[in-house]
Each structure stands twice: as C-alpha cells, then as structure tokens.
Design a protein around this motif. Structure first.
Motif: not given
Length: 366
Positions: A162-166
């Motif tokens: 989720g962090y990477a996607a954001a």
C-alpha cells in the motif's frame, strides 16, 4: 507510529492469541533439504484445490508447486483433485481418502469445514490447510489433532504494498477489490489501505484508496474467484474513478483487472497477490508493478517433509515478515520508474514492523 483498526469479531480470542504466541511465528519457512529423506512406508501426499483451480497462476498453483517439490524429492506418487465449485469440496476430500492418501493439503479458507469433518472421520490421515485455523468453534485450537494450519499475516506485506502503491500513484488514487469477503482476502485490503495511510502521514499526502474501508470492514467484491466480466467491470469502475494502481485480491481475478487496464489505454499499474505474478504469468509482466507474496510453496513443502519423515505436527505455521513467510516482491519492469529511495524506505518500514515500532493490525491477522 501505530496503525491499527478496530477488531471485529472473527473468533480471534485471547486463547487464540496465546496459541499464536507459542506457535511457529518465529520459524523461518526454510526448506529443509529433503533430497536425502526417505519417506515412511506408504506415504502418499495429496492436494485438493479451491474453485480457482491449480492453473490460477497464484494461490492454488503456488501451494501445488510446494507439494510437487516434496513428492519429487521423496520419489513418491502425488495425487491432486481440482474443485470446480464449493459443492465439490466434500466429495473431493472423500475421494482422496479413498485413494489412500496419508497427507492431504486443502487449499484455502473455504475448505475449512469439509477438511475438519474429513479429519475427524479419518484420524489416521494427516491434513494441512492453507489460510485457515480449522477452528470452527473459535476456542484457539484446531478442531482436530491431525490438521496443521498454514496461516499468514499478509497485512504486514500488504502494508508495504500500500505504501509503494501510494508512492507511485500519479493520480493520487489507488484501488482494490476482492473475490470474496473472507479473512484471507480482506487481510490484504486492510494492509493495503493502512500502508497508503502511513504514506500520507509520512509525506503530508492525500492518496485515496477506493474499494475498501478498513474501519467499516466493507468494500467491493465479485463474490467468486474467477477471471470473468464481473471482475473486469469492477476493475474498470475503479479505473473510471481515477485509480492508477489496482490490487485485485482473489486468485485469477487479477487477469480480468489486467484486461481492464489494457482496454483503458492508460498507464495504470497492476499488483499481484500470493505468488510473484511477474514470474507465474508473463502475459502481465509489462503492467505488473509488484506482488504481495505468501510463501505457501515453502510452507506446504516443509509440512509435507515433516509428515514424510513421520514427524507430523499440528503446530501452526505462521508466516510474517520476520520469517519471510510474507514479503513484497521487487518492482520488476518498473524498477527504473519508482522513486529512487522507495526500496530503502520500504526496507526501513519492514524493519520497524518486525521490531514492533510500526504495528500493523488487521481483524483478520493471525
């Protein structure tokens, strides 16, 4: 910083917590060799899939690869049976028992009750089940002493995803949807949203997550684990709302999301789950950003080798970041397109999760 959600009632009791604390959380899913292991007389490993089938290039396939590796090293016959729908589970398990299987792996949460019933009816047969405690009465113990749970705290790896996607989103909107509203699916969605929220907090950003509300524990689901028009339309709906990174959670439904991305003609990125989909499905390599992985192949392999040596244990295997039971893959074709410091930041976040400095809590976490 603590990221948490309100626990909902899923039978996660204090007793269950005690069992988890004493179980295999610290055990690394390292393959134990096996080439020199001689199986006990009559050992016959078998597997029953869920309705996704063994060619889902994800969940079922990865588990089957682990059992195949064990059977090949042991030089024993492997038998499998594929479920076309949930109505096949009981008959398929009964069929494997009837064929003389001594160690049976059930792939997935949906096979919990049929596996428990089969284990109780056949106490001399050893079972393992992926993604479930086989604990229908929620007392913190498996419902039969001959079932080994293979479970994963996927929220930890999904938090990184989720962090990477954001971090790579250009529209400030990312999306997720699931095949079914069950804990092994929603745990990905919980971690995904929590990771995006952590990105926002750390970077003074406002990336939105569509398709799931971690506080309400509600979101978008196709209610089946198949690549079909329903999944494609759901993915398209997220793209239409501006999402440029999609996380489909549910075996082959990622294939339909990939079709929607291609048809949209945009630059949206796809995320995989369970296996490293970049390796299992070359057809999506050009749009696959990263995969949130569970080491189901290694967990199944190790459980099979234990049983083959006559050392079967019903103690659960619990996959976490620390023992590499869950992880985030590399960025594949996007390695040179992500922020230069993204990987080092994710490494730091992972270390902080392992150290307990960042607490990732999902109602579905083991």
């Amino acid at each position: 910083m603590t990221i948490s959600t309100t626990k909902r009632v899923l039978g996660i009791t204090a007793a269950a917590g005690l069992v988890l604390g004493l179980a295999a959380c610290g055990q690394a899913p390292e393959s134990n060799g096996g080439s020199d292991v001689e199986a006990v007389k009559g050992f016959k490993p078998c597997m029953v899939s869920d309705e996704g089938g063994f060619d889902d290039k994800s969940f079922n396939q990865l588990g089957f690869e682990g059992l195949t590796k064990a059977a090949e090293e042991l030089d024993v016959e492997l038998q499998k049976t594929e479920s076309k729908s949930a109505s096949d589970y009981v008959a398929n398990l009964d069929g494997l028992v009837g064929e003389g299987c001594t160690f049976i792996v059930s792939v997935g949460f949906m096979l919990s009750e049929p596996t428990v019933n089969a284990a109780k009816a056949n106490p001399d047969v050893q079972f393992a089940i992926i993604d479930d405690w086989a604990d229908g009465d929620f007392d913190g113990k498996t419902d039969a002493p001959n079932i080994k749970p293979l479970v994963f705290d996927t929220a930890q790896a999904a938090f990184l995803g989720g962090y990477a996607a954001a971090a790579v989103s250009e529209t400030g909107t990312i999306g997720t949807f699931g095949g079914g509203k069950i804990p092994p699916v929603t745990i990905f969605m919980d971690g995904f949203q929590l990771g995006a929220e952590y990105f926002n907090a750390e970077n003074d950003a406002d990336v939105k997550v569509l398709g799931w509300d971690v506080a309400k524990q509600d979101g978008q689901f196709t209610n089946e684990f198949k690549a079909n028009d329903t999944a494609k339309q759901m993915a398209q709906g997220l793209l239409d709302q501006g999402a440029d990174v999609l996380l489909p959670v549910g075996g082959p439904i990622y294939q339909s999301a990939g079709e929607a991305i291609r048809d949209s003609g945009g630059t949206a990125k796809l995320m995989g789950v369970d296996a490293n989909v970049f390796n299992t499905d070359p057809k999506v390599q050009d749009i696959l950003f990263t995969s949130i992985m569970k080491s189901m192949d290694v967990a199944v392999y190790d459980a099979a080798m234990e049983a083959a040596k006559g050392e079967f244990s019903a103690d659960p295997f619990i996959g976490v970041l620390e023992n590499k039971g869950v992880s985030l893959s590399g960025f594949n074709s996007f390695e040179d397109k992500v922020p230069a410091d993204l990987q080092s930041t994710l490494d730091k976040i992972s270390a902080d999760i392992i150290a307990g400095k960042i607490k990732v809590e999902s109602p579905s976490s083991p």
